[in-house]
Design an enzyme around this catalytic site. Structure first.
Site, mmCIF file in Angstrom:
data_model
loop_
_atom_site.group_PDB
_atom_site.id
_atom_site.type_symbol
_atom_site.label_atom_id
_atom_site.label_comp_id
_atom_site.label_asym_id
_atom_site.label_seq_id
_atom_site.Cartn_x
_atom_site.Cartn_y
_atom_site.Cartn_z
ATOM 1 N N CYS A 156 -15.949 2.114 -20.785
ATOM 2 C CA CYS A 156 -17.514 2.355 -20.539
ATOM 3 C C CYS A 156 -18.508 1.194 -21.248
ATOM 4 C CB CYS A 156 -18.108 3.571 -20.876
ATOM 5 S SG CYS A 156 -17.148 5.020 -19.772
ATOM 6 N N GLU A 166 0.960 -1.117 -0.006
ATOM 7 C CA GLU A 166 0.131 -0.022 -0.029
ATOM 8 C C GLU A 166 0.820 1.283 -0.025
ATOM 9 O OE1 GLU A 166 -3.621 0.428 0.176
ATOM 10 O OE2 GLU A 166 -3.312 -1.496 -0.866
ATOM 11 N N CYS A 172 -24.236 4.443 -14.048
ATOM 12 C CA CYS A 172 -23.400 5.507 -13.680
ATOM 13 C C CYS A 172 -23.911 6.769 -14.241
ATOM 14 C CB CYS A 172 -22.087 5.002 -14.335
ATOM 15 S SG CYS A 172 -20.717 6.024 -14.336
ATOM 16 N N CYS A 181 -18.206 -1.820 -19.021
ATOM 17 C CA CYS A 181 -18.303 -1.629 -17.538
ATOM 18 C C CYS A 181 -19.542 -2.267 -16.903
ATOM 19 C CB CYS A 181 -18.160 -0.182 -17.610
ATOM 20 S SG CYS A 181 -18.362 0.270 -15.573
#
Length: 355
Positions: A200, A35, A209, A203
């Site tokens: 997209c 991380e 969205c 997606c």
């Protein structure tokens, strides 16, 4: 309406990344290290650094016991060097104050240097299944587009709104696998809901969205307000002996903190004065093409000057300015900032000297 959490988890199982090195053995130490490395850095870049780092420092104890100079060597090239200093200090705190075990409470983790809310939540979600959402850059982009959140995500009010959405969304699905969902958020933002040219058409969230419905993918999230970065100009000296080069160990704090770099001067005159103090002739200096290195908050113009002295070793500089004659054969094992390493490689014209 699409179940946001379930849809992302299903996508992750089928399309997400499963074979990253830090995914194979998810301990708090490995998750924490990954991380921190992934902050401001692409996955493809981190993979090799992570593997080398974990090979040398396989546990938090080995990291805590190592000298900071060695830690910086294994971090050199990743940039944002405060991350490495905080990493080392946090490892020492875990070892000394928590008996070598990462605390499994968000507040306790956030008391360690360099661990913010999202990193703490990632450790707890991956390693303890705690129902705590993350909110890194990729996740902010997904949430801004999907829920139609306006405003620059770096603003405190907007970030607060995003965190509220993250908790609310997670609460609506109390049975989701937290490791899968957390990884899905990371992967989906970098693989599908990309900064530019998001996918997209493929997606699974597109039908609900906000950005897709309103064709606002290019406007959300709102970019950081533009500002002109200030510029600084420094002169650097490459003072080379028969088999050495002069390097300066930088202060622990600040840009390139704790790394070795070339001696730096605010003016050409001060560089020439230093050369003269070394008993050398400033007229022998040769200029090298200037170049620019961009930091997050300013641009640095670097003008290098080279001087080669055929004597066996240069005069040992005073310890007060932290200057050292480093053997060329040792440069491969010296923690150098990436642009300085590249500069030396190009000037020394010998790939064997610096790996």
């Amino acid at each position: 309406m699409t179940d946001f959490v379930d849809t992302l988890c299903a996508w992750q199982v089928q399309h997400g990344r499963q074979h990253l090195p830090w995914q194979q053995q998810r301990t708090p130490y490995r998750v924490w290290l990954s991380e921190i490395m992934l902050q401001q850095t692409q996955v493809a870049t981190v993979i090799d650094y992570f593997q080398r780092f974990i090979d040398r420092f396989p546990t938090v104890q080995t990291l805590a016991q190592a000298p900071q100079e060695e830690v910086m060597l294994y971090w050199a090239g990743l940039g944002y060097y405060a991350r490495a200093r905080n990493l080392h200090k946090a490892a020492q705190m875990v070892t000394q104050e928590h008996d070598g075990q990462f605390p499994m409470q968000a507040e306790a983790l956030m008391n360690l240097p360099g661990i913010g809310r999202s990193t703490a939540h990632a450790i707890l979600a991956f390693c303890d299944g705690q129902r705590l959402p993350i909110m890194d850059g990729n996740v902010k982009r997904v949430f801004c587009r999907y829920f139609g959140v306006n405003g620059y995500p770096g603003k405190s009010a907007v970030e607060k709104q995003l965190w509220q959405l993250a908790f609310t969304t997670l609460a609506q699905n109390p049975h989701a696998d937290m490791a899968i969902y957390t990884q899905a958020l990371m992967d989906f933002g970098s693989m599908v809901c990309k900064r530019s040219r998001p996918h997209c058409h493929s997606c699974p969230l597109s039908k609900d969205c906000y950005a897709y419905k309103h064709q606002a993918q290019g406007h959300l999230p709102e970019p950081k307000p533009r500002q002109t970065l200030p510029q600084k100009h420094v002169y650097m000296l490459i003072l080379r002996g028969a088999d050495t080069v002069l390097l300066q160990k930088r202060a622990a704090q600040g840009i390139w903190g704790g790394l070795f770099s070339l001696p730096e001067f605010q003016s050409l005159q001060s560089l020439q004065d230093f050369v003269e103090e070394q008993g050398l002739d400033p007229n022998d200096l040769q200029s090298v093409a200037s170049f620019e290195h961009v930091f997050s908050h300013y641009k640095l113009r670097i003008s290098p000057y080279v001087l080669t002295n055929s004597q066996t070793s240069l005069r040992e500089p005073t310890a007060a300015v932290n200057l050292h004659n480093i053997k060329l054969s040792e440069l491969a094992h010296t923690a150098l900032p990436a642009p300085i390493k590249t500069l030396l490689q190009s000037l020394l014209c010998n790939d064997a000297l610096i790996s």
